[in-house]
Write an enzyme that holds these catalytic residues in place. Structure first.
Site, mmCIF file in Angstrom:
data_model
loop_
_atom_site.group_PDB
_atom_site.id
_atom_site.type_symbol
_atom_site.label_atom_id
_atom_site.label_comp_id
_atom_site.label_asym_id
_atom_site.label_seq_id
_atom_site.Cartn_x
_atom_site.Cartn_y
_atom_site.Cartn_z
ATOM 1 N N ARG A 71 9.095 9.715 2.586
ATOM 2 C CA ARG A 71 9.164 8.999 4.005
ATOM 3 C C ARG A 71 9.675 7.229 4.352
ATOM 4 O O ARG A 71 10.876 7.953 4.715
ATOM 5 C CB ARG A 71 7.728 8.093 3.731
ATOM 6 C CG ARG A 71 6.616 9.203 3.098
ATOM 7 C CD ARG A 71 5.236 8.068 2.491
ATOM 8 N NE ARG A 71 5.110 7.827 4.167
ATOM 9 C CZ ARG A 71 3.348 7.381 4.540
ATOM 10 N NH1 ARG A 71 2.759 6.892 3.464
ATOM 11 N NH2 ARG A 71 3.254 6.183 4.955
ATOM 12 N N HIS A 124 -0.601 -4.054 5.801
ATOM 13 C CA HIS A 124 0.077 -2.664 4.801
ATOM 14 C C HIS A 124 0.937 -3.126 4.078
ATOM 15 O O HIS A 124 1.506 -2.037 2.866
ATOM 16 C CB HIS A 124 -0.556 -1.490 5.021
ATOM 17 C CG HIS A 124 -2.181 -1.502 5.859
ATOM 18 N ND1 HIS A 124 -2.813 -0.758 6.934
ATOM 19 C CD2 HIS A 124 -3.722 -2.267 5.555
ATOM 20 C CE1 HIS A 124 -3.961 -0.890 6.894
ATOM 21 N NE2 HIS A 124 -4.936 -1.944 6.131
#
Ligand SMILES: [Zn+2]
Length: 268
Positions: A71, A124
């Protein structure tokens, strides 16, 4: 976009002393950031919900880091889009005028910072933060690959050879502890300090702008009712109507990168 609705929103925004913006995946989608959630969001045979969990970390921390390393690699050529830039411009304008502006995001890509936003609460966590499991220290870490052992790893191909990573291959803190991604995984609680700061901002805001999130998952789901309870004007930007649409004052349909610059241009 209805002209009258747009004019009305701009008038309310121009009067707003405290603005809070809540953003979700829809803002970053136009920058080409995959969420690994929902249809087609697989990495090899795994859904994000199989990898972004404490259980997956317990089972195979090396595999979880391989996923996050991938990612991070994907972020390499990604840049903020006009939605990020419009929000950074709004913050600059509001703070220069001595008004309050807070941006609360569910995204972990840090593209708001890249666009120049400053007051960002990351609900987050971040792809670019790591946390030591021994001393608890959180620090920025932009290494790609995360350690040399991960060089050339991370292919999303379902047939990619399964590599095994040993504990020595994982990133380590200067204290010797193992580093994990500082990202809130499924089943984990949010950072209480950040959550409280976000709640305080929402309680005090006169206008809440919700962009690119259906706000069905806690705590985002609680934000709209909280703002409503405290009398804020609420506007939503989304491709589609959401479960929150019935609760908002303004719903603007479309891509955030197209709609936001238009909404925020030409303020009276
Ligand atoms: Zn440490």
């Amino acid at each position: 976009m209805h002209r009258a609705q747009l004019e009305s929103f701009r008038k309310r925004l121009a009067e707003a002393q405290n603005v809070v913006v809540l953003t979700g995946a829809g803002v970053s989608a136009e920058s080409g950031i995959p969420t690994f959630r929902g249809a087609g969001g697989l990495w090899r045979r795994y859904a994000a919900t199989d990898l972004a969990t404490p259980q997956a970390w317990q089972r195979d921390a090396g595999l979880v880091w391989e996923f996050y390393n991938y990612r991070r690699t994907l972020m390499g050529d990604k840049a903020p889009n006009p939605a990020h830039k419009a929000l950074a411009g709004l913050e600059q304008r509001w703070t220069a005028a001595g008004r309050r502006f807070d941006l609360v995001t569910q995204n972990i890509d840090d593209l708001h910072f890249a666009a120049g936003s400053q007051a960002v609460l990351r609900l987050h966590g971040s792809l670019w933060l790591v946390r030591c499991l021994a001393c608890g220290e959180v620090e920025e870490n932009r290494q790609v690959p995360i350690t040399s052992a991960y060089e050339g790893s991370g292919s999303p191909d379902i047939d990619a050879p399964q590599r095994r990573f040993s504990e020595a291959d994982l990133p380590h803190c200067s204290c010797g502890g193992i580093l994990r991604p500082h990202v809130v995984w499924f089943g984990e609680g949010l950072d209480a300090r950040i959550l409280r700061a976000a709640q305080r901002a929402v309680e005090a805001c006169s206008l809440l702008l919700v962009v690119g999130t259906s706000a069905v998952v806690y705590p985002a789901a609680a934000v709209i009712p909280l703002a409503r309870q405290h009398g804020a004007c609420i506007a939503e930007v989304n491709l589609e109507t959401t479960p929150a649409t019935g609760l908002v004052d303004y719903h603007f349909a479309g891509r955030a990168g197209e709609v936001l610059p238009e909404m925020l241009a030409g303020l009276p």
